[in-house]
Structures are given as structure tokens and as C-alpha cells.
Enzyme design. Structure first.
Site, PDB file in Angstrom:
ATOM      1  N   ARG A  78       2.054  86.877  60.500  1.00 15.42           N
ATOM      2  CA  ARG A  78       3.080  87.906  60.614  1.00 15.42           C
ATOM      3  C   ARG A  78       2.514  89.084  61.378  1.00 15.42           C
ATOM      4  O   ARG A  78       1.482  89.633  61.005  1.00 15.42           O
ATOM      5  CB  ARG A  78       3.554  88.358  59.217  1.00 15.42           C
ATOM      6  N   HIS A 122       7.858  98.086  62.778  1.00  8.60           N
ATOM      7  CA  HIS A 122       6.851  98.451  61.763  1.00  8.60           C
ATOM      8  C   HIS A 122       6.393  99.879  62.047  1.00  8.60           C
ATOM      9  O   HIS A 122       5.243 100.155  62.326  1.00  8.60           O
ATOM     10  CB  HIS A 122       5.670  97.485  61.791  1.00  8.60           C
ATOM     11  N   GLU A 167       9.823  97.905  55.473  1.00 12.62           N
ATOM     12  CA  GLU A 167       9.818  98.989  54.502  1.00 12.62           C
ATOM     13  C   GLU A 167      10.621 100.225  54.921  1.00 12.62           C
ATOM     14  O   GLU A 167      10.066 101.314  55.173  1.00 12.62           O
ATOM     15  CB  GLU A 167       8.382  99.374  54.150  1.00 12.62           C
ATOM     16  N   ASN A 292       6.937  93.079  49.946  1.00 10.64           N
ATOM     17  CA  ASN A 292       5.591  93.632  50.073  1.00 10.64           C
ATOM     18  C   ASN A 292       5.196  94.148  48.700  1.00 10.64           C
ATOM     19  O   ASN A 292       5.777  95.131  48.223  1.00 10.64           O
ATOM     20  CB  ASN A 292       5.555  94.773  51.107  1.00 10.64           C
ATOM     21  N   TYR A 294       2.184  95.380  46.001  1.00 13.88           N
ATOM     22  CA  TYR A 294       0.815  95.879  45.857  1.00 13.88           C
ATOM     23  C   TYR A 294       0.466  96.262  44.431  1.00 13.88           C
ATOM     24  O   TYR A 294      -0.663  96.096  43.993  1.00 13.88           O
ATOM     25  CB  TYR A 294       0.571  97.078  46.789  1.00 13.88           C
ATOM     26  N   GLU A 352       3.682  90.833  52.357  1.00 13.18           N
ATOM     27  CA  GLU A 352       2.405  91.562  52.252  1.00 13.18           C
ATOM     28  C   GLU A 352       1.922  91.558  50.798  1.00 13.18           C
ATOM     29  O   GLU A 352       2.719  91.809  49.893  1.00 13.18           O
ATOM     30  CB  GLU A 352       2.539  93.028  52.692  1.00 13.18           C
TER      31      GLU A 352
HETATM   32  O1  LIG Z   1      -1.118 100.365  52.696  1.00 15.77           O
HETATM   33  C1  LIG Z   1      -1.332  99.025  53.018  1.00 15.77           C
HETATM   34  C2  LIG Z   1      -0.133  98.478  53.774  1.00 15.77           C
HETATM   35  C3  LIG Z   1       0.057  99.109  55.168  1.00 15.77           C
HETATM   36  O2  LIG Z   1      -1.134  98.991  55.931  1.00 15.77           O
HETATM   37  C4  LIG Z   1       1.226  98.372  55.859  1.00 15.77           C
HETATM   38  O3  LIG Z   1       1.392  98.767  57.205  1.00 15.77           O
HETATM   39  C5  LIG Z   1       2.527  98.650  55.117  1.00 15.77           C
HETATM   40  O4  LIG Z   1       3.513  97.677  55.434  1.00 15.77           O
HETATM   41  C6  LIG Z   1       2.309  98.741  53.627  1.00 15.77           C
HETATM   42  N1  LIG Z   1       3.237  98.953  52.713  1.00 15.77           N
HETATM   43  C7  LIG Z   1       2.613  99.100  51.540  1.00 15.77           C
HETATM   44  C8  LIG Z   1       3.306  99.399  50.257  1.00 15.77           C
HETATM   45  N2  LIG Z   1       4.088 100.554  50.455  1.00 15.77           N
HETATM   46  C9  LIG Z   1       3.536 101.813  50.574  1.00 15.77           C
HETATM   47  C10 LIG Z   1       3.615 102.682  49.531  1.00 15.77           C
HETATM   48  C11 LIG Z   1       3.086 103.949  49.665  1.00 15.77           C
HETATM   49  C12 LIG Z   1       2.472 104.337  50.826  1.00 15.77           C
HETATM   50  C13 LIG Z   1       2.410 103.466  51.893  1.00 15.77           C
HETATM   51  C14 LIG Z   1       2.938 102.187  51.765  1.00 15.77           C
HETATM   52  C15 LIG Z   1       1.279  98.952  51.714  1.00 15.77           C
HETATM   53  N3  LIG Z   1       1.108  98.702  53.017  1.00 15.77           N
END
Ligand SMILES: OC[C@@H]1[C@@H](O)[C@H](O)[C@@H](O)c2nc(CNc3ccccc3)cn21
Length: 447
Positions: A78, A122, A167, A292, A294, A352
């Protein structure tokens, strides 16, 4: 979850990146600047003054990186397309050299039997469109659909899966409410309209694709369970507000054709009466949902926190990543089963999932990253548990293939399966790369 569970045959094992975070050379070959190029070059916006000018040098090293993907045994990759490489002014004239880079990347992937999953947006809006109002302009949905159509026509014979927007929540909230992401605005009235226009843009791109596309299209959302820090009514209500703010604000219009009622309470007079015809259009028939995932939110009532009155706090003694996010694999199972029970069990890809940790220095040509190995094993196991409980999960993409430009954090936060040396952009496998290779080879057995 019972041990020894194997993922269904045909399950997609991938890794993910994005253009501004890995490519470097953002103005090469006639490309136009993006809002992230402008934001990163604005003093004080990014840790250490870092920019995406070099990043991982993927723009020139992509064949080397495709070979790394093939060595892992990935079935998909991706990545996102930088809008400004294809349309330097955001609209109008196509920059053939910019488009050709992505044609070459897709062909290199297909030569190695790796399926491309292409994210159209993105976060790197062409600066020329920001000068016209950016996502606040109601015409932004048309700008996006026109851009998308160019890519559909150029690549749909080779690209099996498209993600419209990565996002929208981060674009609206971090970019237009909190101001910590590009374009750095801090205006609630803007943020709620930007979110609406992003969802309209997604719908317009889906409609455009429906008329000429032959494969799958979806959207990628950051979804996060919100759990109250105590069983008090105040904390439970705060968790509900934060759930609407992070999850319902997107899921409800996309799947139910309405915004959560809580949004008007959260945003007050900043929340407009959106036309029902537009909200109906947002409820578009996409083919899949990208998730996505985390972490989860551990939430306490706090009237001082705007706009939700809900504070995301650290749970005492909880394991956290270098981003301060709690390691909570069960939250992935929870989110996937909530999509099953409350949103019609749509086809889902985990677009993700990954973690930043303070990796140790390389030794003997490798980086030992035991916490990332554990994180991936636990979360892939949690995804398997959701499949066993009936979730329609089609694939999993690690964030990220490479250590890369972590937005306002610069290069200090490393999510990669491969370490990228800042001095020469050389790649070095981490133990997590070997672990993921073994997981792919065994179809997730034993997790
Ligand atoms: O932060 C890690 C990744 C980022 O590198 C990606 O470009 C992005 O798609 C991404 N989204 C999240 C989860 N959402 C989020 C929440 C708070 C701050 C920034 C991202 C994490 N991540």
C-alpha cells in the site's frame, strides 16, 4: 483465540507507506509543492526542522524497496500517490513524468507478483489548491474526483484496490482544528466543514470509479475504541463523546447516512445543518473499509479539553509505544467485531497497524526490535480472533515498510520493518521483518 489458527487462503499480507513520508525529492521532474512541503519548511512546525526533502529516497530507490518487499513475501504493497507530482497545480495540466514514476512503481510491483493498493490522498494536498481554499472550498470534492479519474484511467488496468482518502479525521482535526498538521489551521468551524468536504470527495471519487473502474475502492479510517478510565457516569459519558468524535463522526455518515447526534453537542454553534442530500451522497457504496488501528483511548471526563470535554490519558502501568500510545491488541478485535455487529460486517483490510519503539543500534547488519516483534504478533493474533468470530477481514498491512518521515515528529519516531540510516538512506532489516516474513510464510499459524 485458539492457537494454530491459520488465516484464510487468499488473505493479503502487505506493508504500507505514503508518498511524502518515503519518496523524497518532492519537487523532482516538474512536481508541484504540497502543503506538507510548505508546512515542513516552516520553522517550528516539525521536530528538529525535518522535512521530506530526502525522506527514504524511495523516489529513486523504489526498485530496491520492491525487492525487499518480495524478500518478505508480501502479497501487496500500500502506497500513496503525491497529487502534486501528477497535477502540479492540483488541477488541469498533467505532469507526465510524475505519472510515469507511479507507472514504473506499479510495474515493478507486478513483476514481483505484489499487488498495489493505491491511496489517492495521504495528506499532501497541492499547495496551489490550498491557495484556493483547500478542503474548505466546496469545489474540493470536484478537484479530487477529477484527479482520481486521471489515475483510474492510467492505472486501473493494473491496480486492484484503491483507497480514496487516508484518515479524513486526521486531516480535519490535526490539520484544521488542532493545527499540528498541515495546513496548520485552528478553527472548529473550518474543521467540521473540511471533514464534510473530505467525505463528499470520497463519495465523488467512488461515483467516478463506479462508472469506469473494474476493481475495489474504499477509504482508510483511523479507528480507536474509547474506554472510560473509571466506571463513573462522567467518565463513561466522556468516553462516549470521544467515541463519536473519533469513530462515529466517520462511520455513521459512511454506513448509516447520518452524523452522530453528539457532534452538534460537541461542536455547538460551529456545527452546521448539513444538507441531507449531501449526507445521503456520502453514504456511498464503497467496496471495502480500510482500518488503521494503533491503540485505544483511555478516557476521563475533563471539561477543559476542547471540543469533547474528554481527555485521553495514559493508563497507569500500561505498556506504551514511543508515541505514547497504549499497546492494546484486544482493541483491534473489538473494532473489527463492532464493524460486524453495528456497520453491516463490510469487507475490511487493516490498512495500517504498527508501532514506533526506541530501536537499539544495529549490530551485525541487523536491528533487534523485540517489542515490535511482540506488537505485530499480538495484533495479528487479535485480527485472527476477529476472523474466527466472523469479521470479514481480507488483509493486513504493517505500518510501515521503512522508517520514514513521521509528520510533525520528523524522523525521531521509527515504525519500519527496515531501519533507514539517516546518513545514506541505506536499509537494514529489523528482527520484525524476519518475524513478519515467517508469519506470511505460515499464513499466521500459531498466533
Ligand atoms: O503515526 C503513524 C502513522 C503515520 O505515519 C501514517 O501516515 C498515518 O496514516 C497514521 N495514522 C495513524 C493513526 N492516527 C493518528 C492519530 C493521531 C495522530 C496521528 C495519526 C498513525 N499513523
Amino acid at each position: 483465540m485458539s492457537r494454530g489458527h491459520a488465516f484464510p487462503s487468499g488473505f493479503i499480507w502487505g506493508a504500507a507507506t505514503s508518498a511524502y513520508q518515503v519518496e523524497g525529492y518532492p519537487l523532482a521532474d516538474g512536481a508541484g509543492p504540497s502543503i506538507w512541503h510548505r508546512f515542513a519548511h516552516t520553522p517550528g512546525r516539525v521536530a528538529g526542522g525535518a522535512t521530506g526533502d530526502l525522506a527514504c529516497g524511495h523516489y529513486h530507490r523504489f526498485r530496491e524497496d520492491v525487492a525487499l518487499m518480495a524478500e518478505l513475501g508480501l502479497s501487496a504493497y500500500r502506497f500513496s500517490i503525491a497529487w502534486g507530482r501528477v497535477l502540479p497545480d492540483g488541477r488541469g495540466r498533467v505532469n507526465r513524468k510524475g505519472l510515469d514514476f507511479y507507472l514504473r512503481l506499479v510495474d515493478a510491483l507486478l513483476e514481483h507478483d505484489i499487488q498495489p493498493m493505491v491511496t489517492l490522498y495521504h495528506w499532501d494536498l497541492p499547495a496551489a489548491l490550498q491557495e484556493r481554499g483547500g478542503w474548505l472550498d466546496p469545489d474540493s470534492a470536484v478537484w479530487f474526483a477529477d484527479y482520481a479519474q486521471i489515475l483510474f484511467r492510467a492505472l486501473d488496468d493494473r491496480v486492484q484496490a484503491w483507497v480514496t482518502i487516508n484518515e479524513p479525521w486526521v486531516v480535519a482535526v490535526l490539520g484544521h482544528l488542532e493545527g499540528v498538521h498541515a495546513p496548520g489551521h485552528r478553527d472548529a468551524r473550518e474543521a467540521v466543514r473540511v471533514m464534510h468536504h473530505l467525505l463528499l470527495a470520497h463519495a465523488e471519487a467512488c461515483a467516478t470509479y463506479g462508472a469506469l473502474g473494474r476493481h475495489q475502492i474504499g477509504i482508510a479510517l483511523n479507528l480507536e475504541p474509547q474506554h472510560p478510565a473509571s466506571d463513573s457516569e462522567a467518565d463513561r459519558a466522556a468516553a462516549d463523546r470521544r467515541d463519536a468524535f473519533i469513530n462515529g463522526w466517520l462511520l455513521d455518515p459512511l454506513f448509516h447516512g447520518r452524523y452522530p447526534e453528539a457532534m452538534a453537542d460537541i461542536f455547538g454553534s460551529a456545527w452546521p445543518d448539513f444538507p441531507s442530500t449531501e449526507i445521503d451522497r456520502i453514504r456511498c457504496p464503497a467496496d471495502f473499509l480500510g482500518v488503521n488501528y494503533y491503540s485505544r483511548g483511555w478516557v476521563r471526563d475533563d471539561p477543559a479539553v476542547q471540543p469533547t470535554g474528554a481527555a485521553r490519558i495514559e493508563r497507569p502501568n500500561a505498556p506504551v509505544t514511543a508515541m505514547g500510545w497504549e499497546v492494546y491488541p484486544r482493541g483491534l478485535t473489538e473494532i473489527l467485531l463492532r464493524l460486524k455487529t453495528q456497520y453491516g460486517n463490510p469487507p475490511v483490510y487493516i490498512t495500517e497497524n504498527g508501532a514506533a519503539f526506541e530501536d537499539s543500534a544495529p549490530t551485525a547488519g541487523r536491528v533487534e526490535d523485540p517489542r515490535r516483534v511482540a506488537y505485530l504478533r499480538e495484533h495479528i493474533g487479535a485480527a485472527g480472533a476477529a476472523i474466527q468470530a466472523g469479521a470479514d477481514l481480507r488483509g493486513y498491512f504493517v505500518w510501515s515498510l521503512l522508517d520514514n518521515f513521521e509528520w510533525a515528529e520528523g524522523y525521531a519516531k521509527r515504525f519500519g520493518l527496515f531501519r533507514v540510516d539517516p546518513s545514506d538512506q541505506s536499509r537494514l532489516p529489523k528482527a520484525s521483518a524476519e518475524c513478519y516474513k515467517d508469519i506470511i510464510a505460515s499464513h499466521g499459524a500459531g498466533l
